[in-house]
Enzyme design. Structure first.
Site, PDB file in Angstrom:
ATOM      1  N   GLN A 154     -18.196 -31.335  68.379  1.00 27.47           N
ATOM      2  CA  GLN A 154     -18.883 -30.589  67.324  1.00 27.47           C
ATOM      3  C   GLN A 154     -20.371 -30.380  67.632  1.00 27.47           C
ATOM      4  OE1 GLN A 154     -17.712 -33.594  64.424  1.00 27.47           O
ATOM      5  NE2 GLN A 154     -19.818 -33.724  63.705  1.00 27.47           N
ATOM      6  N   HIS A 208     -21.916 -43.457  53.274  1.00 25.88           N
ATOM      7  CA  HIS A 208     -20.655 -43.800  53.937  1.00 25.88           C
ATOM      8  C   HIS A 208     -19.947 -44.927  53.178  1.00 25.88           C
ATOM      9  CE1 HIS A 208     -23.110 -42.481  57.599  1.00 25.88           C
ATOM     10  NE2 HIS A 208     -22.099 -41.645  57.609  1.00 25.88           N
ATOM     11  N   SER A 222     -27.594 -40.131  58.221  1.00 27.02           N
ATOM     12  CA  SER A 222     -27.941 -40.934  59.409  1.00 27.02           C
ATOM     13  C   SER A 222     -29.172 -40.347  60.090  1.00 27.02           C
ATOM     14  CB  SER A 222     -26.770 -40.951  60.397  1.00 27.02           C
ATOM     15  OG  SER A 222     -25.616 -41.438  59.766  1.00 27.02           O
ATOM     16  N   MET A 248     -19.487 -40.921  61.857  1.00 20.90           N
ATOM     17  CA  MET A 248     -20.093 -40.984  63.191  1.00 20.90           C
ATOM     18  C   MET A 248     -20.987 -42.227  63.300  1.00 20.90           C
ATOM     19  SD  MET A 248     -20.556 -37.114  64.441  1.00 20.90           S
ATOM     20  CE  MET A 248     -22.053 -36.697  63.582  1.00 20.90           C
TER      21      MET A 248
HETATM   22  P1  AMP Z   1     -21.166 -38.547  59.187  1.00 18.63           P
HETATM   23  O1  AMP Z   1     -21.195 -39.922  59.755  1.00 18.63           O
HETATM   24  O2  AMP Z   1     -22.517 -37.981  58.920  1.00 18.63           O
HETATM   25  O3  AMP Z   1     -20.255 -37.626  59.953  1.00 18.63           O
HETATM   26  O4  AMP Z   1     -20.518 -38.675  57.742  1.00 18.63           O
HETATM   27  C1  AMP Z   1     -19.252 -39.267  57.562  1.00 18.63           C
HETATM   28  C2  AMP Z   1     -18.787 -38.983  56.156  1.00 18.63           C
HETATM   29  O5  AMP Z   1     -19.715 -39.518  55.229  1.00 18.63           O
HETATM   30  C3  AMP Z   1     -18.680 -37.476  55.861  1.00 18.63           C
HETATM   31  O6  AMP Z   1     -17.530 -37.233  55.063  1.00 18.63           O
HETATM   32  C4  AMP Z   1     -19.933 -37.208  55.109  1.00 18.63           C
HETATM   33  O7  AMP Z   1     -19.852 -36.103  54.220  1.00 18.63           O
HETATM   34  C5  AMP Z   1     -20.105 -38.509  54.321  1.00 18.63           C
HETATM   35  N1  AMP Z   1     -21.498 -38.671  53.915  1.00 18.63           N
HETATM   36  C6  AMP Z   1     -22.596 -38.642  54.712  1.00 18.63           C
HETATM   37  N2  AMP Z   1     -23.718 -38.763  53.965  1.00 18.63           N
HETATM   38  C7  AMP Z   1     -23.306 -38.855  52.682  1.00 18.63           C
HETATM   39  C8  AMP Z   1     -23.983 -38.984  51.432  1.00 18.63           C
HETATM   40  N3  AMP Z   1     -25.320 -39.030  51.349  1.00 18.63           N
HETATM   41  N4  AMP Z   1     -23.238 -39.045  50.303  1.00 18.63           N
HETATM   42  C9  AMP Z   1     -21.883 -38.989  50.359  1.00 18.63           C
HETATM   43  N5  AMP Z   1     -21.192 -38.858  51.502  1.00 18.63           N
HETATM   44  C10 AMP Z   1     -21.886 -38.798  52.656  1.00 18.63           C
END
Ligand code: AMP
Length: 321
Positions: A66, A42, A225, A35
């Site tokens: 979501q 990420h 984020s 996102m």
């Molecule tokens: P998001 O942008 O928060 O939807 O996250 C996108 C992807 O990055 C998802 O698969 C999350 O699980 C992964 N992600 C977010 N934060 C972390 C983190 N601290 N460590 C590993 N993966 C992450």
């Protein structure tokens, strides 16, 4: 080495054409759904994708499906140009290919006028009045949802009842548009990773799902984020989450395997730091069902509020202790 910003594709048909042209050249495609407001968590997924596939698509899309209308869709942080610079810096060689898929609205099917006439401007879901996510609220007429019926219910699903429906649906849409060979998910969102794996198995998607370890700040805070919304003082108090998880794992290793005691210890650490608990659960790694005693692979999952920010974190215990 000179860094190059990734190509940005906004149109879903153009995205599909790009993927198919890569595939026709015999290249494998990795997908990293995000996102945006990218951080090192990420980027670790992007690096992994670059090693596992020939070309990598990073999707940047804040999915209204979501978020319920009372959640933080409108304040979700973004920095698109910063994201592009970070991705440019990730490429370790000129042969690394990263493309960013940044669609405007994946629930808008350009049939607004027709729908308005039919429903007299009513809500989504074919004109129904029930608003459960920001997609229905937007009256976009989308009415097909993917549900992983049992796994979506516990943990985060309890306080966010439409969340996993939205995640499974948007990931299905991204899979259909990008047609990747492999897709990366962070174990930070443990339930999400397990749910997507189950969906891919149950619906026979020909896509390998890879789970990546949690990236943490030096002091242990899981990268997210949303951390940007924490005040300095809240951020300090929020360290109680990762600290208490590490303490629980150490206690389990010393033979304290009763889950009630371990959960109570975590709750008392977080409440002691003025956090508001959403849940603390110790569950089987595959089924995500609660366990009373640690005997095999489990994961301790926590969701807690600090100020207006809801944080999640978890720790796996992999061996019988
Ligand atoms: P998001 O942008 O928060 O939807 O996250 C996108 C992807 O990055 C998802 O698969 C999350 O699980 C992964 N992600 C977010 N934060 C972390 C983190 N601290 N460590 C590993 N993966 C992450």
């Amino acid at each position: 080495m000179e860094t190059r910003e990734p190509e940005v594709i906004r149109d879903k048909e153009a995205m599909r054409r790009w993927s198919r042209s890569m595939r026709s050249q015999g290249k494998t495609i990795g997908l990293v759904p995000t996102m945006g407001f990218l951080h090192d968590g990420h980027l670790s997924l992007v690096r992994q994708s670059l090693t596992l596939s020939d070309v990598t698509v990073v999707s940047i899309y804040v999915n209204p499906g979501q978020f319920s209308p009372t959640e933080d869709l409108s304040t979700y942080p973004s920095d698109f140009s910063g994201d592009l610079s970070k991705l440019a810096a990730v490429s370790s060689s000129n042969s690394d290919v990263i493309v960013v898929f940044n669609p405007r609205n994946l629930y808008d099917y350009n049939d607004g006028e027709r729908r308005k006439k039919k429903t007299n401007g009513g809500g989504g879901g074919g004109g129904g009045k029930v608003v459960v996510s920001c997609v229905e609220e937007g009256g976009l007429g989308h009415e097909t949802w993917v549900r992983v019926e049992r796994l979506e219910k516990g943990l985060c699903g309890k306080s966010r009842p439409v969340f996993f429906r939205g995640v499974a649906t948007i990931v299905t849409k991204l899979f259909n548009i990008v047609e990747p060979d492999v897709a990366m998910f962070g174990k930070k969102d443990y339930q999400q990773w397990r749910l997507i794996k189950r969906m891919v198995r149950d619906l026979d998607f020909g896509i390998e799902i890879v789970g990546s370890d949690i990236a943490r700040e030096k002091d242990g805070l899981a990268m997210s984020s949303r951390n940007v919304h924490l005040s300095g003082e809240e951020r300090q108090r929020a360290l109680s989450i990762s600290k208490s998880l590490a303490m629980a794992k150490a206690s389990a290793a010393q033979g304290k395997t009763g889950c009630k005691e371990l959960k109570d210890m975590i709750i008392s650490e977080i409440v002691g730091a003025a956090g508001r608990i959403d849940y603390v659960e110790i569950v089987d790694q595959e089924t995500l069902e609660g366990v009373e005693e640690i005997k095999s692979g489990i994961v301790i999952c926590v969701a807690a509020w600090f100020g207006t920010v809801r944080l999640i974190d978890n720790i796996e215990i992999n061996v019988a202790v």
